[in-house]
Design a protein around this motif. Structure first.
Motif, PDB file in Angstrom:
ATOM      1  N   VAL A  76       0.884  -1.255  -0.059  1.00 24.48           N
ATOM      2  CA  VAL A  76       0.065   0.145  -0.062  1.00 24.48           C
ATOM      3  C   VAL A  76       1.042   1.411   0.098  1.00 24.48           C
ATOM      4  N   ALA A  77       1.926   1.153   0.918  1.00 25.21           N
ATOM      5  CA  ALA A  77       2.712   2.384   0.919  1.00 25.21           C
ATOM      6  C   ALA A  77       3.542   2.624  -0.503  1.00 25.21           C
TER       7      ALA A  77
ATOM      8  N   THR B  63       2.392 -11.641  -3.699  1.00 30.22           N
ATOM      9  CA  THR B  63       3.086 -11.596  -2.447  1.00 30.22           C
ATOM     10  C   THR B  63       3.078 -13.285  -1.848  1.00 30.22           C
ATOM     11  N   GLN B  64       3.981 -13.744  -0.828  1.00 23.93           N
ATOM     12  CA  GLN B  64       3.898 -15.190  -0.185  1.00 23.93           C
ATOM     13  C   GLN B  64       3.840 -14.805   1.242  1.00 23.93           C
ATOM     14  N   ALA B  65       3.523 -13.644   1.612  1.00 22.20           N
ATOM     15  CA  ALA B  65       3.158 -13.318   2.814  1.00 22.20           C
ATOM     16  C   ALA B  65       1.694 -12.603   3.159  1.00 22.20           C
ATOM     17  N   PRO B  66       0.743 -13.394   2.852  1.00 29.79           N
ATOM     18  CA  PRO B  66      -0.812 -12.650   2.955  1.00 29.79           C
ATOM     19  C   PRO B  66      -1.136 -12.462   4.324  1.00 29.79           C
ATOM     20  N   ASP B  67      -2.083 -11.320   4.649  1.00 27.05           N
ATOM     21  CA  ASP B  67      -2.520 -10.914   5.818  1.00 27.05           C
ATOM     22  C   ASP B  67      -3.297 -12.071   6.321  1.00 27.05           C
ATOM     23  N   TYR B  68      -4.074 -12.916   5.507  1.00 29.15           N
ATOM     24  CA  TYR B  68      -5.010 -14.024   5.871  1.00 29.15           C
ATOM     25  C   TYR B  68      -4.896 -14.955   4.986  1.00 29.15           C
ATOM     26  N   VAL B  69      -5.523 -16.127   5.304  1.00 29.80           N
ATOM     27  CA  VAL B  69      -5.680 -17.286   4.465  1.00 29.80           C
ATOM     28  C   VAL B  69      -6.695 -16.831   3.494  1.00 29.80           C
ATOM     29  N   LEU B  70      -7.617 -16.118   3.849  1.00 30.45           N
ATOM     30  CA  LEU B  70      -8.594 -15.895   2.968  1.00 30.45           C
ATOM     31  C   LEU B  70      -9.495 -14.552   3.893  1.00 30.45           C
TER      32      LEU B  70
ATOM     33  N   ILE C 225      -8.467  -6.374  -0.110  1.00 31.72           N
ATOM     34  CA  ILE C 225      -8.268  -5.395   1.094  1.00 31.72           C
ATOM     35  C   ILE C 225      -7.580  -4.350   0.583  1.00 31.72           C
ATOM     36  N   MET C 226      -6.390  -4.654  -0.258  1.00 29.92           N
ATOM     37  CA  MET C 226      -5.733  -3.431  -0.860  1.00 29.92           C
ATOM     38  C   MET C 226      -6.445  -2.461  -1.916  1.00 29.92           C
ATOM     39  N   GLN C 227      -7.545  -3.000  -2.404  1.00 32.59           N
ATOM     40  CA  GLN C 227      -8.468  -2.169  -3.398  1.00 32.59           C
ATOM     41  C   GLN C 227      -9.146  -1.209  -2.654  1.00 32.59           C
ATOM     42  N   ASP C 228      -9.696  -1.596  -1.325  1.00 31.38           N
ATOM     43  CA  ASP C 228     -10.068  -0.739  -0.538  1.00 31.38           C
ATOM     44  C   ASP C 228      -9.291   0.348   0.466  1.00 31.38           C
TER      45      ASP C 228
ATOM     46  N   LEU D 252      -9.572   2.384  -4.485  1.00 30.48           N
ATOM     47  CA  LEU D 252      -9.890   2.138  -5.813  1.00 30.48           C
ATOM     48  C   LEU D 252     -11.327   1.844  -6.043  1.00 30.48           C
ATOM     49  N   GLY D 253     -11.600   2.137  -7.363  1.00 31.15           N
ATOM     50  CA  GLY D 253     -13.224   1.848  -7.727  1.00 31.15           C
ATOM     51  C   GLY D 253     -13.603   0.512  -7.293  1.00 31.15           C
ATOM     52  N   THR D 254     -14.891   0.148  -7.132  1.00 27.31           N
ATOM     53  CA  THR D 254     -15.518  -1.004  -6.969  1.00 27.31           C
ATOM     54  C   THR D 254     -15.497  -1.881  -8.340  1.00 27.31           C
ATOM     55  N   GLY D 255     -15.241  -1.288  -9.514  1.00 30.33           N
ATOM     56  CA  GLY D 255     -15.226  -1.829 -10.709  1.00 30.33           C
ATOM     57  C   GLY D 255     -13.963  -2.544 -11.333  1.00 30.33           C
ATOM     58  N   VAL D 256     -12.961  -2.539 -10.529  1.00 33.08           N
ATOM     59  CA  VAL D 256     -11.782  -3.066 -10.605  1.00 33.08           C
ATOM     60  C   VAL D 256     -11.731  -4.421 -10.344  1.00 33.08           C
ATOM     61  N   GLY D 257     -10.944  -5.214 -11.212  1.00 29.16           N
ATOM     62  CA  GLY D 257     -10.661  -6.525 -10.815  1.00 29.16           C
ATOM     63  C   GLY D 257      -9.421  -6.649  -9.912  1.00 29.16           C
ATOM     64  N   ALA D 258      -9.358  -7.847  -8.923  1.00 32.41           N
ATOM     65  CA  ALA D 258      -8.283  -7.703  -7.901  1.00 32.41           C
ATOM     66  C   ALA D 258      -8.148  -9.116  -7.406  1.00 32.41           C
ATOM     67  N   LEU D 259      -6.858  -9.680  -7.783  1.00 29.69           N
ATOM     68  CA  LEU D 259      -6.284 -10.829  -7.270  1.00 29.69           C
ATOM     69  C   LEU D 259      -5.095 -11.002  -6.841  1.00 29.69           C
ATOM     70  N   ASP D 260      -4.700 -12.028  -5.739  1.00 31.83           N
ATOM     71  CA  ASP D 260      -3.287 -12.263  -5.558  1.00 31.83           C
ATOM     72  C   ASP D 260      -2.683 -13.403  -6.374  1.00 31.83           C
TER      73      ASP D 260
END
Length: 337
Positions: free
Chosen positions: A57-58, A81-88, A94-97, A101-109
């Motif tokens: 985020v920074a 990343t190989q160090a996620p905040d949560y299993v799910l 979370i980064m999108q929020d 960023l807009g809610t119309g974006v795709g987001a994946l790890d």
């Protein structure tokens, strides 16, 4: 491919772990020996409550602020990343929020290490080429320090925590940058050579996995910690990297001499020295950046690219990017500015 890199910003945590501090812990490895062996003088370490997501985020916030990037332009977010905040859920959601960023974006790890930037860049270019996105934010971040046993000098001297945010945009008439082609490789039979065994569902953490052992070199670790077989990883790298470089030059229809630089995953000095010799490349064509940050895993290549930029503008040229490591996984790609 009809896409280009337009901006890169990086971020490291404030805490610095110097060779002098490590030498106090490992008296048999003085600070100058660590520097001579690894090429690394210091590395940045995330705080107890600071995660890879925070670092990512920074880096992204720095990119938005420094380069005047409009958040509304981003229509896809990839977080490697190989160090996620949560299993799910995925950290990208979370980064999108957090980045608003807009809610119309795709987001994946994507869960990849040392080859992660090249893989992520190929996914971004593919999304744009397929018409599914026009502006992709690729964020790479890892905190391997949280996996490392304080008594394991074999990896503690190498890895640092850090993040990078890379903006990839669809080309419009007049744009000259490009991304691709790419070549990839995977050998899962070597997964055990670079691994954190404890903590997943195959090997849940327990009293047994937390039990520390001392190897023949005096390194202390448990199955909950990062383990790397340095010799095996070196042998894998010296075999696979020249192969993937040859495949990429053939696919691109260009000799290796046509590339202004070959930007390798910044593992450590010994690894890059060995690869540079194997590939027959001069020093000025293999840029390096690890002395002050260490091996930042998926972010090492963008750290080099950012340093190459002058006043946030990339110099014209064609460059080869080569990632390799945990998986075992490797990838090479071509970019131009």
């Amino acid at each position: 491919m009809p896409a280009r890199i337009v901006a890169i910003a990086t971020h490291v945590p404030e805490t610095i772990l110097s060779n002098a501090e490590l030498a106090d812990l490992y008296p048999e490895w003085p600070a100058d020996k660590i520097l001579d062996k690894t090429g690394i003088a210091e590395r940045h370490i995330a705080g107890p409550d600071e995660t890879a997501l925070d670092l990512g985020v920074a880096a992204a916030e720095k990119l938005f602020e420094r380069d005047g990037i409009e958040r509304s332009d981003v229509d896809f977010l990839i977080f490697c990343t190989q160090a996620p905040d949560y299993v799910l859920p995925t950290s990208a959601c979370i980064m999108q929020d957090r980045l608003q960023l807009g809610t119309g974006v795709g987001a994946l790890d994507i869960n990849l290490g040392c080859s992660g930037f090249v893989y992520g860049l190929s996914l971004a270019a593919g999304l744009i080429a397929g018409g599914m996105a026009s502006t992709v934010l690729l964020v790479t971040a890892d905190t391997y320090s949280k996996y490392i046993n304080a008594g394991d000098k074999s990896v503690r001297t190498l890895f640092g925590d850090g993040a990078a945010a890379t903006l990839i945009k669809r080309n419009v008439p007049g744009d000259t940058g490009s991304i691709g082609p790419f070549e990839f490789g995977t050998d899962g039979s070597g997964a055990h050579q670079l691994i954190v065994e404890g903590g997943g569902f195959r090997t849940p953490r327990s009293k047994e996995t937390a039990e520390e052992v001392v190897d023949k070199s005096g390194n202390v670790r448990s199955r909950d910690n990062l383990y790397m077989n340095g010799g095996a990883v070196l042998n894998f790298t010296l075999k696979r990297v020249p192969e993937v470089v040859a495949r990429l030059t053939e696919k691109a229809g260009l000799p290796i001499e046509a590339f202004d630089s070959v930007i390798l995953h910044q593992a450590n000095k010994f690894m890059l020295d060995s690869l540079q010799k194997k590939l027959g490349l001069d020093d000025d064509r293999v840029p390096r950046r690890y002395a002050d940050i260490g091996n930042t895993v998926s972010s090492t290549i963008p750290f080099v690219l950012e340093e190459m930029a002058e006043q946030s503008r990339f110099p014209p040229g064609r460059h080869m990017l080569v990632g390799f490591g945990v998986g075992l996984s490797w990838a090479a790609g071509s970019i131009s500015f």
